[in-house]
Design a protein around this motif. Sequence first.
Motif, mmCIF file in Angstrom:
data_model
loop_
_atom_site.group_PDB
_atom_site.id
_atom_site.type_symbol
_atom_site.label_atom_id
_atom_site.label_comp_id
_atom_site.label_asym_id
_atom_site.label_seq_id
_atom_site.Cartn_x
_atom_site.Cartn_y
_atom_site.Cartn_z
ATOM 1 N N ARG A 23 0.831 -1.212 0.000
ATOM 2 C CA ARG A 23 0.000 0.000 0.000
ATOM 3 C C ARG A 23 0.864 1.261 0.000
ATOM 4 N NH1 ARG A 23 -3.317 -3.001 3.314
ATOM 5 N NH2 ARG A 23 -2.473 -2.120 5.230
ATOM 6 N N VAL A 24 1.927 1.252 0.797
ATOM 7 C CA VAL A 24 2.814 2.421 0.847
ATOM 8 C C VAL A 24 3.463 2.636 -0.516
ATOM 9 C CG1 VAL A 24 5.007 3.296 1.794
ATOM 10 C CG2 VAL A 24 3.247 2.407 3.328
ATOM 11 N N LEU A 25 3.901 1.562 -1.166
ATOM 12 C CA LEU A 25 4.512 1.705 -2.485
ATOM 13 C C LEU A 25 3.500 2.169 -3.531
ATOM 14 C CD1 LEU A 25 6.959 -1.317 -2.795
ATOM 15 C CD2 LEU A 25 7.452 1.033 -2.115
ATOM 16 N N ALA A 26 2.290 1.637 -3.469
ATOM 17 C CA ALA A 26 1.258 2.004 -4.437
ATOM 18 C C ALA A 26 0.837 3.464 -4.269
ATOM 19 C CB ALA A 26 0.045 1.086 -4.302
ATOM 20 N N ASP A 27 0.831 3.932 -3.038
ATOM 21 C CA ASP A 27 0.433 5.307 -2.745
ATOM 22 C C ASP A 27 1.596 5.982 -2.011
ATOM 23 O OD1 ASP A 27 -1.186 7.542 -2.637
ATOM 24 O OD2 ASP A 27 -2.189 6.908 -0.791
ATOM 25 N N TYR A 28 2.751 6.000 -2.664
ATOM 26 C CA TYR A 28 3.974 6.528 -2.049
ATOM 27 C C TYR A 28 3.721 7.950 -1.558
ATOM 28 C CZ TYR A 28 8.993 6.758 -1.219
ATOM 29 O OH TYR A 28 10.232 6.844 -0.623
ATOM 30 N N PRO A 29 4.106 8.246 -0.331
ATOM 31 C CA PRO A 29 3.835 9.567 0.235
ATOM 32 C C PRO A 29 4.399 10.701 -0.636
ATOM 33 C CG PRO A 29 4.670 8.065 1.910
ATOM 34 C CD PRO A 29 4.821 7.375 0.604
ATOM 35 N N GLU A 30 3.528 11.585 -1.069
ATOM 36 C CA GLU A 30 3.933 12.709 -1.930
ATOM 37 C C GLU A 30 5.064 13.513 -1.318
ATOM 38 O OE1 GLU A 30 3.161 13.844 -5.047
ATOM 39 O OE2 GLU A 30 2.016 11.999 -5.302
ATOM 40 N N VAL A 31 4.992 13.692 -0.003
ATOM 41 C CA VAL A 31 5.978 14.524 0.678
ATOM 42 C C VAL A 31 7.397 13.938 0.583
ATOM 43 C CG1 VAL A 31 5.679 13.497 2.976
ATOM 44 C CG2 VAL A 31 6.342 15.907 2.766
ATOM 45 N N LEU A 32 7.511 12.630 0.347
ATOM 46 C CA LEU A 32 8.829 12.000 0.243
ATOM 47 C C LEU A 32 9.328 11.883 -1.196
ATOM 48 C CD1 LEU A 32 8.549 9.129 2.887
ATOM 49 C CD2 LEU A 32 9.625 11.381 3.133
ATOM 50 N N LEU A 126 5.386 0.449 9.621
ATOM 51 C CA LEU A 126 5.789 1.183 8.429
ATOM 52 C C LEU A 126 5.291 2.627 8.446
ATOM 53 C CD1 LEU A 126 7.469 0.725 5.953
ATOM 54 C CD2 LEU A 126 5.458 -0.135 4.778
ATOM 55 N N GLN A 127 4.087 2.859 8.978
ATOM 56 C CA GLN A 127 3.560 4.220 9.062
ATOM 57 C C GLN A 127 4.434 5.084 9.963
ATOM 58 O OE1 GLN A 127 1.202 5.499 7.120
ATOM 59 N NE2 GLN A 127 1.675 7.473 8.017
ATOM 60 N N ASP A 128 4.877 4.539 11.085
ATOM 61 C CA ASP A 128 5.783 5.282 11.969
ATOM 62 C C ASP A 128 7.109 5.579 11.261
ATOM 63 O OD1 ASP A 128 3.956 5.323 14.034
ATOM 64 O OD2 ASP A 128 4.944 3.745 15.205
ATOM 65 N N PHE A 129 7.571 4.643 10.455
ATOM 66 C CA PHE A 129 8.810 4.838 9.705
ATOM 67 C C PHE A 129 8.651 5.984 8.704
ATOM 68 C CE2 PHE A 129 11.730 3.569 6.171
ATOM 69 C CZ PHE A 129 12.927 3.741 6.854
ATOM 70 N N VAL A 130 7.535 6.000 7.992
ATOM 71 C CA VAL A 130 7.269 7.084 7.043
ATOM 72 C C VAL A 130 7.235 8.419 7.788
ATOM 73 C CG1 VAL A 130 5.519 8.088 5.510
ATOM 74 C CG2 VAL A 130 6.108 5.657 5.323
ATOM 75 N N GLU A 131 6.555 8.464 8.923
ATOM 76 C CA GLU A 131 6.478 9.695 9.711
ATOM 77 C C GLU A 131 7.866 10.122 10.188
ATOM 78 O OE1 GLU A 131 3.567 8.948 12.775
ATOM 79 O OE2 GLU A 131 1.954 8.748 11.290
#
Length: 167
Positions: A23-32, A126-131
């Motif tokens: 999911r993270v790869l499919a919707d890669y955070p725009e901010v990153l 993974l969400q904490d890692f992205v944050e």
Amino acid sequence: MSKAAIEQLVTMLGQPLPSEYLRVLADYPEVLKNIPRAIDDSDSEGMIEDVELIRDLASVLEINQEARDGSVPDPEGIEHFWPDQLLVIGETGEGDYYCLDVDEPKPCVMQFNHQSVVFEVVAEDLQDFVEMLVEVMVEFDPNAPDEGFEDDLEDEDQLNEESEGTL
């Protein structure tokens, strides 16, 4: 996403990739996206999406093959091989890998320290890692004053004055 790369990773790991990761790869955070790693905002050190949280599955496959190629000696000289269930998702840029344990239903993000040959949890999921990446790589301004630093110095000066008075 590259279906061939996913299939090869699944074969390598012996099980499906974690759904949260896909999911993270499919919707890669725009901010990153397109954020340089270098302090001077150049691309001289690569981009976050190419290093810390690799966006391209072909690159994820490549770094996982690299991690599994051979062994790593620990400080005592004992050879260690990359655990089959650990999926490398990025690296620090200094030789350490970020990885997920695909055996876990909700895997934490671990950092593999290549010098001491140990794994340390750096984020609960993974969400904490992205944050964490957003906070460290995007929101951190190296030119901003260190807030609270002066307060720390004042507290230290006060402690020094109080301790001098007791001698």
